[in-house]
Design a protein around this motif. Sequence first.
Motif, mmCIF file in Angstrom:
data_model
loop_
_atom_site.group_PDB
_atom_site.id
_atom_site.type_symbol
_atom_site.label_atom_id
_atom_site.label_comp_id
_atom_site.label_asym_id
_atom_site.label_seq_id
_atom_site.Cartn_x
_atom_site.Cartn_y
_atom_site.Cartn_z
ATOM 1 N N ALA A 1 38.730 35.033 22.697
ATOM 2 C CA ALA A 1 39.621 36.090 23.180
ATOM 3 C C ALA A 1 39.540 36.207 24.696
ATOM 4 O O ALA A 1 40.565 36.387 25.383
ATOM 5 C CB ALA A 1 39.251 37.414 22.515
ATOM 6 N N ARG A 2 38.320 36.111 25.251
ATOM 7 C CA ARG A 2 38.150 36.191 26.693
ATOM 8 C C ARG A 2 38.828 35.025 27.400
ATOM 9 O O ARG A 2 39.508 35.191 28.415
ATOM 10 C CB ARG A 2 36.654 36.224 27.030
ATOM 11 C CG ARG A 2 36.330 36.212 28.508
ATOM 12 C CD ARG A 2 36.930 37.388 29.217
ATOM 13 N NE ARG A 2 36.694 37.327 30.649
ATOM 14 C CZ ARG A 2 37.343 38.056 31.532
ATOM 15 N NH1 ARG A 2 38.286 38.893 31.141
ATOM 16 N NH2 ARG A 2 37.074 37.952 32.823
ATOM 17 N N LEU A 3 38.681 33.815 26.881
ATOM 18 C CA LEU A 3 39.305 32.636 27.488
ATOM 19 C C LEU A 3 40.824 32.734 27.438
ATOM 20 O O LEU A 3 41.513 32.333 28.380
ATOM 21 C CB LEU A 3 38.811 31.373 26.781
ATOM 22 C CG LEU A 3 37.334 31.018 26.985
ATOM 23 C CD1 LEU A 3 36.957 29.819 26.134
ATOM 24 C CD2 LEU A 3 37.042 30.723 28.449
ATOM 25 N N ARG A 4 41.367 33.261 26.327
ATOM 26 C CA ARG A 4 42.825 33.404 26.228
ATOM 27 C C ARG A 4 43.335 34.427 27.238
ATOM 28 O O ARG A 4 44.427 34.253 27.809
ATOM 29 C CB ARG A 4 43.203 33.810 24.807
ATOM 30 C CG ARG A 4 42.986 32.694 23.777
ATOM 31 C CD ARG A 4 43.636 33.037 22.440
ATOM 32 N NE ARG A 4 43.419 31.966 21.481
ATOM 33 C CZ ARG A 4 42.505 31.964 20.521
ATOM 34 N NH1 ARG A 4 41.683 33.029 20.403
ATOM 35 N NH2 ARG A 4 42.376 30.959 19.697
ATOM 36 N N GLU A 5 42.586 35.495 27.467
ATOM 37 C CA GLU A 5 42.987 36.469 28.476
ATOM 38 C C GLU A 5 43.029 35.823 29.864
ATOM 39 O O GLU A 5 43.959 36.059 30.650
ATOM 40 C CB GLU A 5 42.014 37.649 28.480
ATOM 41 C CG GLU A 5 42.129 38.560 27.272
ATOM 42 C CD GLU A 5 41.103 39.687 27.321
ATOM 43 O OE1 GLU A 5 40.383 39.778 28.348
ATOM 44 O OE2 GLU A 5 41.001 40.447 26.351
ATOM 45 N N GLU A 6 42.022 35.018 30.172
ATOM 46 C CA GLU A 6 42.009 34.341 31.464
ATOM 47 C C GLU A 6 43.181 33.372 31.589
ATOM 48 O O GLU A 6 43.832 33.297 32.635
ATOM 49 C CB GLU A 6 40.683 33.591 31.656
ATOM 50 C CG GLU A 6 39.469 34.495 31.812
ATOM 51 C CD GLU A 6 38.194 33.698 32.012
ATOM 52 O OE1 GLU A 6 38.281 32.456 32.029
ATOM 53 O OE2 GLU A 6 37.123 34.312 32.147
ATOM 54 N N ARG A 7 43.464 32.642 30.513
ATOM 55 C CA ARG A 7 44.585 31.692 30.562
ATOM 56 C C ARG A 7 45.907 32.418 30.715
ATOM 57 O O ARG A 7 46.798 31.978 31.459
ATOM 58 C CB ARG A 7 44.595 30.841 29.292
ATOM 59 C CG ARG A 7 45.657 29.738 29.306
ATOM 60 C CD ARG A 7 45.537 28.854 28.092
ATOM 61 N NE ARG A 7 45.778 29.588 26.862
ATOM 62 C CZ ARG A 7 45.682 29.061 25.636
ATOM 63 N NH1 ARG A 7 45.314 27.798 25.513
ATOM 64 N NH2 ARG A 7 45.917 29.796 24.561
ATOM 65 N N ALA A 8 46.066 33.559 30.032
ATOM 66 C CA ALA A 8 47.308 34.323 30.155
ATOM 67 C C ALA A 8 47.485 34.827 31.587
ATOM 68 O O ALA A 8 48.600 34.813 32.132
ATOM 69 C CB ALA A 8 47.297 35.482 29.160
ATOM 70 N N LEU B 1 46.291 33.463 34.330
ATOM 71 C CA LEU B 1 46.623 32.315 35.177
ATOM 72 C C LEU B 1 48.066 31.881 34.972
ATOM 73 O O LEU B 1 48.785 31.569 35.940
ATOM 74 C CB LEU B 1 45.672 31.155 34.869
ATOM 75 C CG LEU B 1 44.211 31.340 35.301
ATOM 76 C CD1 LEU B 1 43.372 30.176 34.810
ATOM 77 C CD2 LEU B 1 44.106 31.461 36.808
ATOM 78 N N ASP B 2 48.537 31.861 33.711
ATOM 79 C CA ASP B 2 49.929 31.480 33.450
ATOM 80 C C ASP B 2 50.889 32.466 34.098
ATOM 81 O O ASP B 2 51.937 32.061 34.657
ATOM 82 C CB ASP B 2 50.179 31.410 31.948
ATOM 83 C CG ASP B 2 49.447 30.239 31.300
ATOM 84 O OD1 ASP B 2 49.108 29.292 32.038
ATOM 85 O OD2 ASP B 2 49.211 30.277 30.070
ATOM 86 N N ALA B 3 50.553 33.766 34.047
ATOM 87 C CA ALA B 3 51.420 34.762 34.672
ATOM 88 C C ALA B 3 51.485 34.570 36.176
ATOM 89 O O ALA B 3 52.556 34.684 36.793
ATOM 90 C CB ALA B 3 50.917 36.162 34.327
ATOM 91 N N GLU B 4 50.363 34.249 36.801
ATOM 92 C CA GLU B 4 50.344 34.012 38.242
ATOM 93 C C GLU B 4 51.144 32.763 38.605
ATOM 94 O O GLU B 4 51.887 32.749 39.596
ATOM 95 C CB GLU B 4 48.890 33.866 38.719
ATOM 96 C CG GLU B 4 48.721 33.599 40.199
ATOM 97 C CD GLU B 4 49.114 34.788 41.066
ATOM 98 O OE1 GLU B 4 49.228 34.580 42.295
ATOM 99 O OE2 GLU B 4 49.302 35.895 40.525
ATOM 100 N N ILE B 5 51.016 31.718 37.799
ATOM 101 C CA ILE B 5 51.781 30.490 38.042
ATOM 102 C C ILE B 5 53.279 30.766 37.934
ATOM 103 O O ILE B 5 54.083 30.321 38.770
ATOM 104 C CB ILE B 5 51.342 29.397 37.057
ATOM 105 C CG1 ILE B 5 49.905 28.953 37.362
ATOM 106 C CG2 ILE B 5 52.280 28.194 37.131
ATOM 107 C CD1 ILE B 5 49.312 28.011 36.338
#
Length: 487
Positions: free
Chosen positions: A156-163, A165-169
């Motif tokens: 869950a923590r890794l998915r939050e970080e990926r989300a 990063l995707d939003a920033e990209i």
Amino acid sequence: MTGTRAEAAFSRAVTAFSTPTLDLLHGRFAPFVVASLSLLFTADRASIPIADAQAELSEILDELRGAGDEEDDRRVPAGTGRDVARNWVRLGWLVQQIDEDIEVYRLSAHAVEALEIAGRTGGGRTRVSNSRVRTLLEAVEHLADSAEADPLRRLARLREERAALDAEIDRIEEAGRADPLDDEELYEEAENVLHLARELPADFTRVAESLKLMQRDVVAHLRRDERPTGEVLREYLQRAQDVMNSTPEGRAFAGALRLIGDPDRIDALTEQLHGLLRQPFARMLDATQRAELDAIGRRVELGVEEVLAAQRRASHVITGQVKTHDPLRDRQIDDLLRDVIAALHVWDGTGASAAPVRSLPLIDLGHLRQTVSSIRPPAVPAPLADADDVEFPDVDTRAWGGPRYAELEEYVAGLGPEFDLAAAFEDAADDTRRPVDLVGLLEIAHRNGMTESDAVSVVEALRPDGSTRRFAFGAVTARNPKEEAHA
């Protein structure tokens, strides 16, 4: 209960102030010590030859004593630079070691930490900035994630970080630009970076000193020979091969080395720092902060080099001790040293005599050779070959030798009680007017007595090949002792 807590707190404070770090900062000459050490040791000069350090320290002492008033003089220690440096070694602020066959001084971990505290305090107030708080929160968050054993929470923590990063990209791709922080926030970030970087030198030095202490411990256990030699050799040879993992500090550094030990990463760090100094916010940094920011890469590189050098030195010393370990010889030396120390304790320095050391361990020379080889060569040398292509000069090679003293002395004997040396040289025969004969004539004049004047004499010398050379020298009037005696 209150008394117990107070006593415990007071005991901890007493222990802290007994360390060389706070002893340095709390001492009477603390400003002088901090100023001198900061001048002697820089990011590019982690070690100094002992002679150079003592000479520079003497210059600092002379400058401060000459420029200060009576109050300033009381803040500068007495003695020479050598005396002060030796006292700092005794107090644990400087460390002596051999570096490439040269004895050098290095800052101890306590001195590095004291300089860091003084620099941080003198550099202005510490601000509770957004950057510093975020660093703390991110460190705690990383620690919690690293300790998390539940795979669902980790995912869950890794998915939050990926989300995130995707939003920033997506935002950057949509806007077509990257919005940096404002200059004030970037300045806070730079202050936080400098705060973290100031702690690195003390950490590196602490690791190097722990390796040195481990080295001494290994050698001491080996010399005591408390166990069979084979067991000692096997254990300490293994420790020599894996010396970095023998201390907690070493194990921590080994983990950090995987991050900063890569040369490409150090180069990338240096390029990033140079790029930051070209940014507009860098104008808000003062000259000292800019220099510290620019030197971070070099500090990291020197720190890693210092620890690795200590590791190599410890491995070399332990391996050499293992190879040359001789329990019988070591015990003989230990017994002699104990006798010497005991005699020194008995001797009170008031004229009482101490029994001299009358025996030393005998050196084992082995078996000396009883015969020598034949001094005659195994064969006669090969005959000299004819050299048809050798060119011989037309003049006598002896003419290129030194002064003709016999001819010059005979010539001088007939010149009268006094004569001008330049005129005498010009009137001499051609075979005694060579440049070397002028030197010989000057030598004879000096030996017999001569007088020099401010005038300049110029003579022309004739070389054996027919070429000439002109020489100028102070006019000389020479005496002739033989003519004076005859008169």
